[in-house]
Scaffold this active site. Structure first.
Site, PDB file in Angstrom:
ATOM      1  N   ASP A 163       1.027  -1.182  -0.024  1.00 24.24           N
ATOM      2  CA  ASP A 163       0.062   0.029   0.018  1.00 24.24           C
ATOM      3  C   ASP A 163       0.816   1.331   0.129  1.00 24.24           C
ATOM      4  O   ASP A 163       2.203   1.130   0.337  1.00 24.24           O
ATOM      5  CB  ASP A 163      -0.814   0.077   1.291  1.00 24.24           C
ATOM      6  CG  ASP A 163      -2.089   0.894   1.148  1.00 24.24           C
ATOM      7  OD1 ASP A 163      -2.352   1.550   0.205  1.00 24.24           O
ATOM      8  OD2 ASP A 163      -3.023   0.645   1.824  1.00 24.24           O
ATOM      9  N   ASP A 198     -11.043   2.060  -3.122  1.00 17.68           N
ATOM     10  CA  ASP A 198     -11.517   1.682  -1.872  1.00 17.68           C
ATOM     11  C   ASP A 198     -12.941   1.827  -1.835  1.00 17.68           C
ATOM     12  O   ASP A 198     -13.626   1.180  -1.023  1.00 17.68           O
ATOM     13  CB  ASP A 198     -11.166   2.816  -0.756  1.00 17.68           C
ATOM     14  CG  ASP A 198      -9.624   2.453  -0.252  1.00 17.68           C
ATOM     15  OD1 ASP A 198      -9.236   1.230  -0.405  1.00 17.68           O
ATOM     16  OD2 ASP A 198      -9.052   3.314   0.480  1.00 17.68           O
TER      17      ASP A 198
HETATM   18  C1  DGJ Z   1      -5.686   2.006   2.046  1.00 17.40           C
HETATM   19  C2  DGJ Z   1      -6.150   0.897   0.994  1.00 17.40           C
HETATM   20  O1  DGJ Z   1      -6.860   1.199  -0.043  1.00 17.40           O
HETATM   21  C3  DGJ Z   1      -7.286   0.029   1.965  1.00 17.40           C
HETATM   22  O2  DGJ Z   1      -7.294  -1.097   1.165  1.00 17.40           O
HETATM   23  C4  DGJ Z   1      -6.408  -0.484   3.213  1.00 17.40           C
HETATM   24  O3  DGJ Z   1      -5.616  -1.405   2.963  1.00 17.40           O
HETATM   25  C5  DGJ Z   1      -5.947   0.794   4.131  1.00 17.40           C
HETATM   26  N1  DGJ Z   1      -5.197   1.701   3.247  1.00 17.40           N
HETATM   27  C6  DGJ Z   1      -5.162   0.271   5.175  1.00 17.40           C
HETATM   28  O4  DGJ Z   1      -4.600   1.407   5.997  1.00 17.40           O
END
Ligand code: DGJ
Length: 694
Positions: A447, A515
């Site tokens: 990430d 997300d």
């Molecule tokens: C952002 C990501 O897009 C989410 O899926 C998740 O992993 C969060 N970060 C965790 O902090």
């Protein structure tokens, strides 16, 4: 399929197209043709430059790679500074090399020992070309590039084009942009250090086209850092596009004897948008995605983020893992929260050790539980980041980008690590390598949750090189980890789809698209992602998060998520027995059809925005099996049944399927020319239809 060379005319012949470049010794390189195949004899090197007051006016010339220098005022593709203070280039064609499916055109500066090579490659059976640029300093003095783009395009003719790109944000990635460029410039870019959520590093250009017809020109830059796509229409009406790493705050210093190759561009020309998507999809699988998993179907995974956020522990994760296994998941990914003092997003990034309170017996206990349920285990990391509240930052405050005299602004309470420092790279590689070696981990979610700011990198002789070096360091670490742990899959994530470009998919097996897991919003996000990206790389979760205070039925969510790499992410502990049955049913169905989805050809039969119904048909390569996803949210009550015209089928084959209580047994010809009615008036209408050739 060949590279044909005739009197300094170079024809890159793909399956259906010609991309033709012409030159004369000492002169610039010009694009002569980009489109259908013509006779080779038709191609001619055009009359030199456009003359204005007896001067060579390069602005209106279809240069294949234009430099800053001479009488030219357009956005050039390359700008270099020489040690003696000269800031202009004067490039002339020197020669070429060809080998197999590759062509190299060499340009040389008239005075300085600088060589610029334009690299091209064509691919059997495809209408895709790859290009990049290599700069070589044959002298001893450093040459500093202020701009060094990967390529330039001149679109045919001089009528205006429509340009597609994206306008997005966190949670709203891949919003469509489709605009006519009648004059001036359009710039799609990122200055954030990541390719970002806002625009995409590429363009699609057309005058009049739809899914099946009309000339479509497209290009994608394989780069995950700051980028620019500069499209302009000049005073003679020629539409040009220059693509590459963003020249904003950019520098690349090339020492004597060194060479550097830019990120590549994957481009082509197709009949219709559908064929463009299929060409890019095929190219992605056959030539671009990391090799180990490019031909393997991606597993159905469960990700814990939406269900448990930072509240992870052996007991809680094991509990939900049981449900994930029951639903049919093959991989269980524990997301954020398992390391350092990570109670929420204020602390812990950088401390890549297992939190002893949450996992008193270490990580293996959970991994063994997950494995015992028949699933592989995956783990979340955010390697490029540090929270000021972390042991790492307390020990190495100078490891984050910063200026001593400026505020280091935090975003999500975190700072970006200075990845240009070898010690930072080694630290990150070491932490991940140790965890991946010690534990049975089969999946890494990498990430990256903030854009860059205060990019002080005084460790570098040329600090502005950080924009390039940071992304390069990410790629290098991932590649090293993959080499050592080839059986581990890697997912690229950046607050959702902030790093979902063709550069990412060269090093990562897939991307987290957004997300936003609302199935209705996902229709648009996924459609525009899959327009120019391989379907297989698109992770799509079914979750129970109610994003907009609208209860979307579970079946509908599966219908949308199954069009990519299906994943589950809801709090399964709260699912009713009935919901669990739905999950099981669809996961099982997905496993049955996923080869067709992940490796097949996508035909967009109906468009949600235009037709109120979204209908995507995926067909296997032999055209013997297909799966058709149909979904509509709320069509107008009095709307007539929509005719669904099939596409991609074999005319003479008979195809069988059931839809809404009716059995169909029709020829491909009939289904494509007469179609079938789809009456989608029911709210949240959704159907998944398996199609078989007899
Ligand atoms: C952002 C990501 O897009 C989410 O899926 C998740 O992993 C969060 N970060 C965790 O902090």
């Amino acid at each position: 399929m060949a590279i044909i060379i005739k009197n300094n005319i170079f024809v890159l012949e793909t399956k259906n197209t010609h991309y033709v470049i012409g030159t004369e010794k000492g002169a610039g390189i010009q694009n002569i043709h980009w489109g259908n195949k013509c006779r080779i004899e038709d191609y001619e090197i055009p009359e030199g430059y456009y003359f204005l007051y007896q001067q060579r006016m390069r602005d209106c010339f279809r240069e294949e790679y234009s430099c800053f220098g001479g009488i030219s005022y357009k956005e050039s593709a390359v700008k270099a500074n020489f040690a003696d203070g000269c800031r202009e280039l004067e490039l002339g064609f020197e020669g070429y090399e060809t080998e197999g499916n590759t062509l190299k055109l060499v340009l040389k500066d008239a005075h300085y020992p600088l060589e610029i090579t334009l690299n091209y490659e064509i691919f059997d059976g495809l209408d895709i070309i790859k290009k990049s640029v290599t700069v070589t300093n044959n002298g001893s003095d450093e040459i500093v590039f202020e701009k060094l783009m990967s390529g330039e395009f001149n679109l045919p003719g001089n009528k205006p084009y429509r340009i597609k790109n994206a306008l997005g944000n966190w949670g709203a990635e891949y919003g469509p942009v489709d605009t006519e460029l009648t004059g001036g410039s359009l710039v799609f870019e990122s200055r954030r250090g990541i390719s970002g959520h806002n625009n995409t590093p590429g363009f699609v250009a057309y005058r009049s086209a739809d899914e099946k017809t009309g000339e479509v020109f497209f290009a994608n830059l394989a780069w995950s850092g700051s980028f620019a796509v500069e499209v302009s229409r000049d005073i003679r009406g020629i539409t040009r596009a220059v693509l590459g790493m963003n020249s904003f705050d950019f520098e690349y210093a090339l020492k004597g004897g060194e060479s550097f190759t830019t990120p590549e561009i994957i481009f082509g020309r197709s009949e219709g948008f559908g064929e463009m998507s299929r060409q890019l999809n095929r190219y992605g699988i056959e030539h671009h995605l990391p090799k180990y998993f490019n031909n393997a179907p991606l597993p159905v995974l469960y990700n814990s983020w939406e269900a448990t956020a930072f509240d992870v522990s052996t007991a809680a994760q094991s509990e939900i893992a049981k449900k994930a296994a029951e639903a049919g998941c093959e991989l269980f990914v524990m997301d954020d929260g398992w390391f350092g003092q990570r109670k929420d997003d204020h602390a812990g990034l950088g401390d890549w050790y297992v939190n002893p309170e949450k996992f008193p017996n270490g990580l293996d206990e959970l991994i063994e539980n997950v494995n015992a349920l028949g699933m592989d285990f995956g783990l979340w990391f955010e390697p490029e980041m540090v929270n000021p509240d972390s042991d790492l930052f307390r020990e190495h405050p100078d490891w984050a980008y910063h200026y001593d005299t400026r505020t280091a602004h935090e975003l999500r309470w975190q700072l970006v690590l200075n990845m240009t420092k070898p010690e930072v790279q080694e630290y990150i590689f070491g932490c991940l390598d140790e965890l991946l070696t010690k534990h049975n981990i089969k999946y890494v979610k990498w990430d990256m949750n903030r854009s860059f700011s205060e990019t002080g990198a005084e460790n570098l002789e040329h600090p502005k090189m950080l924009w390039y070096l940071h992304t390069k360091a990410v790629y290098d670490i991932v590649d090293r980890l993959r080499e050592k742990h080839p059986e581990i899959q890697f997912e690229s994530c950046s607050s959702g789809g902030g790093r979902s470009d063709w550069g990412a998919t060269k090093h990562f097996d897939m991307v987290w698209t957004s997300d936003n897991t609302d199935a209705i919003d996902r229709i648009t996000i996924q459609k525009n992602y899959a327009l120019t990206r391989p379907v297989k790389t698109m992770r799509a979760w079914v979750t129970d998060k109610n994003w907009y205070n609208r209860e979307v039925p579970l079946e509908f969510k599966f219908n949308i998520a199954m069009r990519g790499a299906l994943s589950l992410g809801g709090n399964l502990n709260k699912y009713s027995a009935e919901d669990m049955e739905i999950c099981k049913k669809y996961v099982e169905l997905y496993k049955k059809v996923r080869n067709t989805v992940q490796f097949g050809d996508l035909y967009r039969l109906l468009d949600y925005d235009r037709d109120e119904i979204s209908a995507d048909l995926y067909l296997n390569g032999e055209k013997t099996e297909g799966v058709l996803f149909i979904a509509a949210v709320n069509t107008r009550c009095v709307k007539e049944a929509e005719t669904l015209y099939f596409d991609g089928l074999e005319k003479d084959r008979i195809y069988e399927f059931d839809l809404d209580g009716r059995h169909f047994e029709k020829s491909g010809a009939y289904l494509m020319s007469e179609g079938i009615p789809v009456d989608a008036k029911q709210q949240y209408y959704n159907r998944i239809i398996e199609i078989k050739a007899k």
